[in-house]
Design an enzyme around this catalytic site. Sequence first.
Site, short mmCIF file in Angstrom:
data_model
loop_
_atom_site.label_atom_id
_atom_site.label_comp_id
_atom_site.label_asym_id
_atom_site.label_seq_id
_atom_site.Cartn_x
_atom_site.Cartn_y
_atom_site.Cartn_z
N GLU A 117 0.82 -1.20 0.00
CA GLU A 117 0.00 0.00 0.00
C GLU A 117 0.86 1.27 0.00
O GLU A 117 1.75 1.43 0.85
CB GLU A 117 -0.94 -0.02 1.22
CG GLU A 117 -1.83 1.21 1.34
CD GLU A 117 -2.70 1.45 0.11
OE1 GLU A 117 -3.30 0.49 -0.41
OE2 GLU A 117 -2.79 2.62 -0.34
N THR A 137 -5.59 1.61 -5.52
CA THR A 137 -5.27 0.19 -5.31
C THR A 137 -5.95 -0.70 -6.34
O THR A 137 -5.35 -1.64 -6.87
CB THR A 137 -5.76 -0.29 -3.92
OG1 THR A 137 -5.29 0.60 -2.92
CG2 THR A 137 -5.26 -1.69 -3.63
N HIS A 149 -1.51 3.27 4.68
CA HIS A 149 -2.50 4.03 3.90
C HIS A 149 -2.64 5.42 4.52
O HIS A 149 -2.58 5.57 5.73
CB HIS A 149 -3.84 3.29 3.91
CG HIS A 149 -4.83 3.81 2.91
ND1 HIS A 149 -5.47 5.02 3.04
CD2 HIS A 149 -5.25 3.27 1.74
CE1 HIS A 149 -6.26 5.21 2.00
NE2 HIS A 149 -6.15 4.16 1.19
N ASP A 194 1.64 -0.05 -4.94
CA ASP A 194 0.44 0.09 -5.78
C ASP A 194 0.34 1.47 -6.46
O ASP A 194 -0.09 1.57 -7.61
CB ASP A 194 -0.85 -0.28 -5.03
CG ASP A 194 -1.15 0.56 -3.80
OD1 ASP A 194 -0.28 1.35 -3.37
OD2 ASP A 194 -2.28 0.43 -3.26
N HIS A 195 0.73 2.53 -5.75
CA HIS A 195 0.62 3.90 -6.30
C HIS A 195 1.33 4.82 -5.32
O HIS A 195 1.80 4.37 -4.27
CB HIS A 195 -0.85 4.31 -6.46
CG HIS A 195 -1.67 4.06 -5.23
ND1 HIS A 195 -1.58 4.86 -4.11
CD2 HIS A 195 -2.53 3.06 -4.90
CE1 HIS A 195 -2.38 4.39 -3.17
NE2 HIS A 195 -2.96 3.29 -3.60
#
Length: 416
Positions: A38, A82, A197, A256-257
């Site tokens: 994450e 995600t 997150h 993921d990003h």
Amino acid sequence: DGSELTEVTNYVKSNQADNNKKTFGVAKKRNVIIISLESTQNFVINKKVNGQVITPFLNKLSKDKDTFYFDNFYHQTGLGKTSDAEFIVENSLYGTGRGAVFFTNSGNTFNSMAERLNGNGYYTSVLHANNKSFWNRDMMYQALNIKHFYDVDSYNVTDDNSANWGLKDIPFMDQSVKIMKTMPQPFYTRMLTLSNHYPFTSDEEDQMIEPYTSSDNTVNRYFQTVRYTDESIKELFKQLKASGLYDNSVIVMYGDHYGISENHNKAMAQYLGKDSITPFDSAQLQKVPFFIHIPHSGIGKPMHEVAGQLDIRPTVLHLLGVDTSNDLQLGADLFSKDHKDFVTFRDGRFVTDKLLYAGEVCYDKKTGEKTDAEKCDPYIEQANKKLEYSDQIINGDLLRFYDSKTGKATVKKEKE
Ligand code: GP9
Ligand code: MN
């Protein structure tokens, strides 16, 4: 009509990368564990904050003889975050330019990695301790032919073992390996971590390093939650070894990003020791870590190929010895000699070995200085073409008409 599919198919065929005979099938019949890290960006790998190491376990892996670590690897997600990364991993296609493809196109036909592996004797699943309908996963996973979704109801979540968005990553890893032990083998499972997150809050007992010191508390906390997730990966490896699953598995990890948006440029500039964050820097900050760990293989090494998330599907399937030459995918096997140093972001920015295009400016990649616009022109065209074909496949639901066994259209035009 059928002509659209023919054009896309021709494009995919002409851009195909050959298998690498040395790596094709090296992980045949092994379990596949793909971990979505994450919000993990690559700038934390092999780096320190306040003199403290941020990702000790991943750093060790990055130099390990069984691990391929890619340090020029970029995320290609859009608004679906995600879920876009999941979509890309499964299909080697982009999410949509607007909204999240998990919501807009869950009724489509896909030829996912999970579906491919179902057909090769694998049991396919996702492990994620969140409600099954978040990001419309329950619907999209059916379209992707994922056999089982171990959602929050498969986990024991208490006040004690949760923080921020829910179950903490360490208990998530512990409980997930227990679940894996019940899966038929070989299995393919994707794990989605959550502790790192936004807003990157954590319990004091889980803060293994000091926060960064700047006027931006989001950035300050980020390093601590990354550190915690790193510890959870160490725990995962430990539990996989204890369970006996480790030896016959391949473990793939990707960021993921981005976690730190451009709203935090001031603190990021401070951390990176720069005057400011330029569009060039912002694009480079879209690098995410990518690891492929093949226990006992001894073939790992650091990899510097310019690449992105669309390349994960063909790369992983080829390691498993699954041919993808008839698949409508837009990424390429990272071990192929035909793989090009060229990655296109969802918003049209791109990076090659020599150039970077962002904010409608063509940059020299080495110096970070503006360079002649003409140098970028041919790549701008290629980048847009790739995005357009991806959108055509999804908006036209073209995989409905495509047989990946033969590489041909299955349905002729119904009426003249
Ligand atoms: C939620 C998790 C986080 O289930 O996937 O989603 P994100 O906000 O990063 O897209
Ligand atoms: Mn995410």
